[in-house]
Scaffold this motif. Structure first.
Motif, PDB file in Angstrom:
ATOM      1  N   UNK A 123       0.816  -1.203   0.000  1.00 54.61           N
ATOM      2  CA  UNK A 123       0.000   0.000   0.000  1.00 54.61           C
ATOM      3  C   UNK A 123       0.855   1.260   0.000  1.00 54.61           C
ATOM      4  N   UNK A 124       0.202   2.387   0.182  1.00 57.16           N
ATOM      5  CA  UNK A 124       0.869   3.684   0.069  1.00 57.16           C
ATOM      6  C   UNK A 124       1.476   4.105   1.393  1.00 57.16           C
ATOM      7  N   UNK A 125       2.721   4.504   1.342  1.00 59.79           N
ATOM      8  CA  UNK A 125       3.418   5.075   2.485  1.00 59.79           C
ATOM      9  C   UNK A 125       3.382   6.590   2.335  1.00 59.79           C
ATOM     10  N   UNK A 126       2.501   7.231   3.115  1.00 60.40           N
ATOM     11  CA  UNK A 126       2.352   8.685   3.024  1.00 60.40           C
ATOM     12  C   UNK A 126       3.341   9.391   3.945  1.00 60.40           C
ATOM     13  N   UNK A 127       3.968  10.423   3.403  1.00 66.44           N
ATOM     14  CA  UNK A 127       4.775  11.352   4.197  1.00 66.44           C
ATOM     15  C   UNK A 127       4.041  12.680   4.134  1.00 66.44           C
ATOM     16  N   UNK A 128       3.536  13.142   5.257  1.00 60.96           N
ATOM     17  CA  UNK A 128       2.724  14.359   5.242  1.00 60.96           C
ATOM     18  C   UNK A 128       3.085  15.253   6.424  1.00 60.96           C
ATOM     19  N   UNK A 129       3.112  16.545   6.173  1.00 64.84           N
ATOM     20  CA  UNK A 129       3.429  17.481   7.251  1.00 64.84           C
ATOM     21  C   UNK A 129       2.202  17.701   8.134  1.00 64.84           C
ATOM     22  N   UNK A 130       2.408  18.140   9.378  1.00 61.05           N
ATOM     23  CA  UNK A 130       1.264  18.381  10.268  1.00 61.05           C
ATOM     24  C   UNK A 130       0.520  19.659   9.920  1.00 61.05           C
ATOM     25  N   UNK A 131       1.067  20.450   8.999  1.00 60.70           N
ATOM     26  CA  UNK A 131       0.498  21.712   8.511  1.00 60.70           C
ATOM     27  C   UNK A 131       0.752  22.858   9.489  1.00 60.70           C
TER      28      UNK A 131
END
Length: 371
Positions: free
Chosen positions: A264-272
């Motif tokens: 599946x997808x490994x998301x790297x996302x900032x907390x904003x």
């Protein structure tokens, strides 16, 4: 991002639960347990299919009596993943589900009773190629061990496990895996570490009765993460008071974070923050929900501004970096296009699915050439 996991796994004996290898050099399998009434065949099959769709490698089903055993046989015919029958005390239930095609028996030999009953179950398992899982739980230790130790301890859990193991070793049956679960993180971790030095068989990891979705995820991640970092663990269940599908999701996310499984997808996302040029949180929520069906490994970064966005995007398959008047998309680490906020989620989802298809075609081509 692309470096292999530095974890050196404990080398264990490999067994097979149906067509799923457990132990040895096999990937760490992720499993859950149905919480429907086993007598309700339709509901149980429906839940198993939901777990299959989420990526479950193995599913456990409670079989408390002979009526449930007969229902289990019907369920087994409709399942596409290996099924483990969870049985306590009554050896006749184990014998029946063995006839009906169970892939693994979760049963503690010491709880069955007389030696002839233990032998009958072991013979049925041997004849049908069925492994056994010994499952020790801090909440149900034998009375004499409770008296000896005063309370559940890591040593008490391991002593209980070794008692059950002795039954199987006397009958020359090495095809088993073991769990020593506790709701206390420190107790569970210490017990697994101790047991890992005592036997060669694969270990089934879990923090039992961990709690609800949030608290149970945190507790399980800490406890199982400590063990997995040690290289201990061949199959895991994240025990949550939540939809069993969430157990599979959390389990895979845990293994992905340690680079032990890629599915599946490994998301790297900032907390904003106030620098964001699009709503990172709502974008991530929408993408995670829409792309749950994707099982192909893919790294995707979603960063709201240009401070860290380009750096993260250069290391991922697809990267989104917030910008004005439009956001920049990177594919395979290189700037590729720009997306406006109006249809950001739709457009990004389309790009991700295109990349997934591209990867799938490459995999199929590689397999075809190897054949």
């Amino acid at each position: 991002m692309h470096a292999p996991s530095p974890i050196k796994r404990r080398l264990s004996r490999q067994i097979h639960v149906g067509n799923v290898a457990v132990g040895g050099d096999a990937p760490i399998s992720v499993q859950s347990m149905t919480n429907t009434n086993t007598l309700d065949v339709a509901a149980t099959v429906a839940q198993i299919r939901q777990l299959e769709k989420a990526g479950a490698d193995i599913v456990r089903v409670s079989v408390p009596d002979m009526d449930a055993a007969e229902a289990f046989g019907k369920i087994k015919l409709q399942a596409n993943v290996p099924l483990v029958a969870d049985i306590h005390f009554d050896y006749k239930i184990a014998l029946r589900v063995a006839e009906l095609g169970v892939d693994c028996l979760r049963i503690n030999p010491g709880n069955i009773g007389r030696e002839d009953r233990v032998r009958a179950v072991v013979n049925a398992a041997r004849d049908n190629g069925i492994p056994i899982r010994i499952g020790v739980n801090a909440g149900s230790l034998e009375k004499d061990l409770q008296k000896k130790y005063g309370e559940p301890t890591p040593e008490a859990l391991v002593e209980s496990a070794m008692r059950h193991i002795d039954h199987l070793e006397r009958l020359d049956f090495p095809e088993f895996k073991v769990s020593v679960k506790a709701s206390d993180v420190f107790m569970a971790v210490a017990a697994y570490r101790l047991l890992a030095t005592r036997i060669e068989q694969p270990l089934h990891l879990g923090i039992t009765e961990a709690g609800g979705l949030r608290s149970g995820t945190v507790k399980s991640s800490i406890g199982l993460g400590m063990l997995l970092m040690d290289g201990i663990g061949d199959t895991i269940r994240v025990s949550l008071a939540a939809d069993p599908v969430e157990e599979i999701k959390v389990g895979y996310d845990m293994l992905k974070s340690l680079k032990l499984r890629a599915k599946g997808i490994n998301f790297i996302a900032c907390p904003s923050c106030s620098r964001q040029n699009f709503d990172v949180i709502s974008t991530m929520n929408a993408l995670e929900e829409r792309l749950e069906d994707v099982m192909t490994p893919l790294n995707v970064s979603v960063i709201g501004c240009v401070v860290n966005g380009p750096g993260e995007a250069k290391e991922t398959d697809i990267g989104l970096t917030g910008g004005s008047p439009a956001n920049l998309v990177y594919i395979d680490g290189k700037p590729a296009s720009k997306l406006r906020n109006d249809n950001l989620v739709d457009d990004l989802e389309a790009l991700i699915r295109d990349k997934v298809r591209e990867k799938q075609l490459k995999q199929q081509d590689t397999i075809a050439r190897s054949d």
